[in-house]
Scaffold this active site. Structure first.
Site, PDB file in Angstrom:
ATOM      1  N   ASP A   1       0.962  -1.312  -0.009  1.00 53.10           N
ATOM      2  CA  ASP A   1      -0.122   0.068  -0.070  1.00 53.10           C
ATOM      3  C   ASP A   1       0.807   1.267   0.032  1.00 53.10           C
ATOM      4  OD1 ASP A   1      -2.419   1.645   0.277  1.00 53.10           O
ATOM      5  OD2 ASP A   1      -1.833   1.815   2.366  1.00 53.10           O
TER       6      ASP A   1
ATOM      7  N   ASP B   1      -1.050  -0.133   6.045  1.00 50.96           N
ATOM      8  CA  ASP B   1      -1.660   0.739   7.260  1.00 50.96           C
ATOM      9  C   ASP B   1      -3.060   0.518   7.605  1.00 50.96           C
ATOM     10  OD1 ASP B   1      -2.324   2.507   4.964  1.00 50.96           O
ATOM     11  OD2 ASP B   1      -2.929   3.525   6.580  1.00 50.96           O
TER      12      ASP B   1
ATOM     13  N   ASP C   1      -0.227   5.312   0.344  1.00 50.03           N
ATOM     14  CA  ASP C   1      -0.640   6.288   1.477  1.00 50.03           C
ATOM     15  C   ASP C   1      -0.732   5.881   2.798  1.00 50.03           C
ATOM     16  OD1 ASP C   1      -0.904   8.965   1.438  1.00 50.03           O
ATOM     17  OD2 ASP C   1      -2.522   9.038   0.049  1.00 50.03           O
TER      18      ASP C   1
ATOM     19  N   LYS D   1      -8.806  -2.732  -2.794  1.00 48.48           N
ATOM     20  CA  LYS D   1      -8.687  -3.605  -1.572  1.00 48.48           C
ATOM     21  C   LYS D   1      -9.821  -3.261  -0.941  1.00 48.48           C
ATOM     22  CE  LYS D   1      -4.829  -1.109  -1.304  1.00 48.48           C
ATOM     23  NZ  LYS D   1      -3.835  -0.436  -0.636  1.00 48.48           N
TER      24      LYS D   1
END
EC number: 3.1.3.41
Lengths: 302, 302
Positions: free
Chosen positions: B26, B251, B28, B226
């Protein structure tokens, strides 16, 4: 109990009308659909007034103030008083001023909605920002993200976020509403109708234009429109009617008819000129069933 | 099983990295947050590459095409290839062209989103309207209501409505999307992230800017970002990796880590520089638990 079908049943209509002193009317889908006035609406309302019935026009439309609504009635040739109109924007203003009673200056409202909400907040002397402010009708900039995040672009007196139908919804306003909520503002909605009937079709309603805020925040607002009983309490506080002698007339089972049933009114009347179809309340196990129904409001003329 | 805490545990890190050939990242909240690049991101990726690991950058951000993302990586001084980037807009384009396989010309897509979606649809030769069309960046008019309702304003070839993050969302575009859905279009979303981390704060995400359409229509779209496994299948179809030797790094528990777990990858690694907090996965009964976690990605440098 199965709802009574009144269309064409003159004796049934007379008996039904005699049970009530007050009629609460939904407007869109009952009196008219968008810009199309249903035939004989004015005549039907005249007939009810001639029998001494009190009429109250209860609308979840938050884009118009009561004054705006009176103007709309006038334009259609339907006699009505401002005092007979009770909209969800007015309901929200009453809730903020008389029930929340936030101490000034922390009672400022960030509005995601149109001028009808602003007018009703002003009528209760509630300060507000957002709404139709032309400076917010623009694209978001990277400075906006920074200045919202650090708070410099936010008004520290905002204590309430109020969402209603907004034909000018944009990302900047969604982001501002979300920022105020993350900082602790109380979350209210004039109403949460998902769709708006217009031009014989369906368009996004207040529940849709405000849905971006609800989704980002992850919590639902307190809704001040039908079927919220906060609205019924506000109407009763103003009109002091006898609930047992009051009938709610509407086209939507899950807002109008539910509003009347949960408000323990003496009766509810469904019309088939709007959203709900009779198949939804006829037959076994229907969750929301009106006391009676007609094809169209003017069928009450017999 | 409790997640292994790898920060400061050099032997633990070496053992963990040795278990995988492929790392799905991922972006960001992992590599950067909005415009802020986390320290030593490039060095960490270089270290992984030097060990022969394949890197894939998996992003739900639909506003950027893979080319745009490559430019973003370049600007931050992070080496990356366009082919290593896999975004939700690309995932949606692959789904429409290779899985839905609608017969032309009825495969046209109405886009509620930005240019990244348009670029990826174009890369798969899928016709589209909406998106960044400047003629739709305006207020709705009463004629628009009429012309949508009677269909004269609608393109009869639209077979899909695709929603993604749209910084230019407005009522006109929400209404058009809703009209196409009412006429039978297939409902897809690049992703349904409710929030967007920016400037150390949270703003409305794709799930929020498209929420008006979802609420009005009353049905949820098939999501191609996702944690949808449709995205994992598309990634696998392109990279042909061994899931058992692949690790997802992210995250967000409910998107990234869930994506890896439901995709039956060999492992998942959570970083604490984004949305989720360790309290959410430590302790009894946590619903989504990563294989391991670090405070920040660069802790993998040891």
């Amino acid at each position: 109990m199965a709802p009574k079908y009144l269309t064409g049943d003159k004796a049934g209509i007379d008996e039904f009308l005699a049970r009530f002193d007050v009629f609460l009317f939904d407007c869109d889908g009952v009196l008219w659909s968008g810009d199309h006035l249903f035939p004989n609406t004015a005549e039907t309302l005249d007939m009810l007034r001639s029998k001494g019935k009190q009429l109250v026009f209860v609308t979840n439309n938050s884009t118009k103030s009561r004054e705006d609504y009176k103007t709309k009635f006038d334009g259609k040739g339907i006699p009505a008083q401002v005092e007979e109109v009770f909209g969800s924007a007015y309901s929200a203003a009453i809730y903020i001023s008389r029930i929340l009673s936030l101490p000034p200056p922390k009672n400022k409202v960030f509005v995601l909605g149109e001028s009808g909400i602003e007018a009703e907040l002003a009528s209760e002397n509630i300060p507000f920002i957002g709404g139709t402010d032309p400076s917010l009708r623009r694209d978001i900039t990277s400075e906006d993200f920074t200045n919202m995040a650090n708070g410099s672009m936010l008004d520290p007196d905002v204590g309430v976020v109020l969402i209603g139908l907004d034909f000018h919804v944009n990302y900047l306003k969604l982001a501002l509403a979300f920022q105020y909520l993350q900082r602790g503002a109380i979350f209210l909605a004039t109403n949460i109708d998902s769709t708006l009937p217009m031009a014989h079709s369906f368009f996004p309603g207040a529940g849709a234009t405000g849905a971006g805020v609800v989704t980002a925040y992850g919590k639902t607002p307190v809704a001040l429109g039908k079927p919220s009983q906060a609205m019924m309490d506000a109407i009763e506080g103003k009109f002091r009617f006898d609930r047992a002698r009051t009938c709610m007339v509407g086209d939507r089972l899950n807002t109008d008819i539910r509003f009347g049933i949960e408000g323990k009114l003496g009766g509810t009347l469904a019309v088939l000129t709007g959203v709900s179809r009779k198949e939804e309340f006829l037959g076994e196990g229907a969750p929301i069933v009106p006391t009676a129904y007609v094809e169209r409001l003017a069928d009450l003329l017999g």
